[in-house]
Design an enzyme around this catalytic site. Structure first.
Site, short mmCIF file in Angstrom:
data_model
loop_
_atom_site.label_atom_id
_atom_site.label_comp_id
_atom_site.label_asym_id
_atom_site.label_seq_id
_atom_site.Cartn_x
_atom_site.Cartn_y
_atom_site.Cartn_z
N SER A 14 1.41 -16.09 1.78
CA SER A 14 1.09 -15.49 2.96
C SER A 14 1.17 -13.83 3.26
CB SER A 14 2.06 -16.12 3.92
OG SER A 14 2.17 -15.51 5.15
N1 LIG Z 1 -0.09 -12.54 14.18
C1 LIG Z 1 0.60 -13.02 12.94
C2 LIG Z 1 -0.43 -13.75 12.23
C3 LIG Z 1 0.22 -14.51 11.09
C4 LIG Z 1 -0.59 -15.60 10.34
O1 LIG Z 1 -1.92 -15.68 10.59
N2 LIG Z 1 -0.09 -16.41 9.36
C5 LIG Z 1 -0.84 -17.04 8.65
C6 LIG Z 1 -0.23 -17.27 7.31
S1 LIG Z 1 -0.56 -15.57 6.37
C7 LIG Z 1 -0.38 -18.57 9.40
O2 LIG Z 1 0.31 -19.32 9.03
N3 LIG Z 1 -1.21 -18.90 10.29
C8 LIG Z 1 -0.82 -20.03 11.18
C9 LIG Z 1 -1.59 -19.84 12.38
O3 LIG Z 1 -2.08 -18.86 12.86
O4 LIG Z 1 -1.69 -20.89 13.31
C10 LIG Z 1 1.22 -11.79 12.31
O5 LIG Z 1 0.81 -10.76 12.71
O6 LIG Z 1 2.10 -12.19 11.37
#
Ligand SMILES: N[C@@H](CCC(=O)N[C@@H](CS)C(=O)NCC(=O)O)C(=O)O
Length: 221
Positions: A14
Site C-alpha cells: 500500500s
Molecule cells: N485518501 C487516502 C487513500 C488511501 C487508499 O486509497 N488506500 C488504499 C490502499 S493503498 C485502500 O486500502 N483503499 C481502500 C478504499 O479506498 O476503500 C489517502 O490519502 O491515504
C-alpha cells in the site's frame, strides 16, 4: 496529559501506507504520542470487508495516479506510480513479505522500521518484486540485517506462530473498523478511534490536541 497511543496498521503493498508511515515517524518526535507499528495484510482486510483495491475502478485509477504524484512530492516520500502499477499490485502478493515483517516484529522489533521502509522502497520506488525469497533477502540486506538473521527469519515465516500473529493483527484492524490502509487507530477518551488514510493525520492531530505542522515538520529544537 499522558501520551496517546497511535497504532499504524499497514501493508507494504500500500503506497498510501508509506506516506502515513513516514509522516508519523516524523511526528513521533513532535507530538505526545507513542507510535506503534502494526504490520497486517491488506488482502485479508479486503477479503473480510468485501472491499476492492481502489485502482480497479478505472476513473478512480486515473485520479490515484495524479493524486499520488502530488502527494509523494508534498509528503517528500519517493513513491513513483505509473499506470501499469495497478496490474503489478494485483499480480503481486505481499503475504510472504508481511509474514517476514511480522516475524521480525516478534523477534527483533528494532528492525521493523528500516525493514518496512526498504520493502516500500523496493516495490514503490525501484519497481522491483517483493514476493520471492530472494527479493526478501535483498530487502533485508538493504535494511542492515545480517545474512544469518535474514535466513533465520525466513525460516520462521511458515510457522503457525507467525501466520497466526499476522492473521490476528489483520483481524484487529478489521475489528477497529478498517476497510483499507493505512488504518491509523488512536486511543483516547478510553476508546480506540479509526482514521483512514494518510490524508487524515492533520485531523488526528486536531482531535488529540496536537498541532499539524505540515507533512515535513522541522524537529523540535
Ligand atoms: N485518501 C487516502 C487513500 C488511501 C487508499 O486509497 N488506500 C488504499 C490502499 S493503498 C485502500 O486500502 N483503499 C481502500 C478504499 O479506498 O476503500 C489517502 O490519502 O491515504
Amino acid at each position: 496529559m499522558g501520551r496517546t497511543l497511535v497504532e499504524l496498521y499497514y501493508d507494504v503493498i500500500s503506497p498510501y501506507s508509506w506516506l502515513a508511515f513516514e509522516v508519523l515517524c516524523r511526528y513521533r518526535h513532535i507530538w505526545n504520542i507513542d507510535l506503534r507499528f502494526r504490520p497486517a495484510f491488506l488482502g485479508g482486510i479486503m477479503q473480510q470487508t468485501g472491499n476492492k483495491p481502489p485502482g480497479m475502478l478505472p476513473k478512480r485509477g486515473e485520479y490515484i495516479l495524479k493524486d499520488m504524484k502530488r502527494m509523494a512530492k508534498y509528503y517528500q516520500v519517493p513513491v513513483h506510480m505509473s499506470a501499469n502499477d495497478f496490474q503489478r499490485i494485483i499480480g503481486t502478493s505481499s503475504l510472504t513479505a508481511m509474514r517476514f515483517i511480522t516475524a521480525m516484529d516478534m523477534t527483533n522489533p528494532q528492525y521493523l522500521e528500516p525493514l518496512s521502509r526498504e520493502f516500500w522502497m523496493r516495490f514503490w520506488s525501484q519497481h522491483e518484486d517483493i514476493s520471492q525469497p530472494e527479493d526478501i533477502l535483498a530487502v533485508a540486506r538493504q535494511a542492515g540485517l545480517s545474512a544469518e538473521l535474514s535466513q533465520k527469519t525466513l525460516e520462521m515465516i511458515s510457522s503457525s506462530t507467525v501466520k497466526d500473529r499476522l492473521k490476528e493483527t489483520t483481524a484487529e484492524a478489521v475489528k477497529h473498523g478498517a476497510f483499507g490502509m493505512p488504518a491509523v487507530v488512536a486511543h483516547y477518551d478510553g476508546k480506540p478511534h479509526l482514521f483512514f488514510g494518510s490524508d487524515r493525520l492533520e485531523l488526528l492531530g486536531s482531535v488529540i490536541g496536537e498541532k499539524w505542522l505540515g507533512p515535513v515538520p522541522s524537529p523540535k529544537l
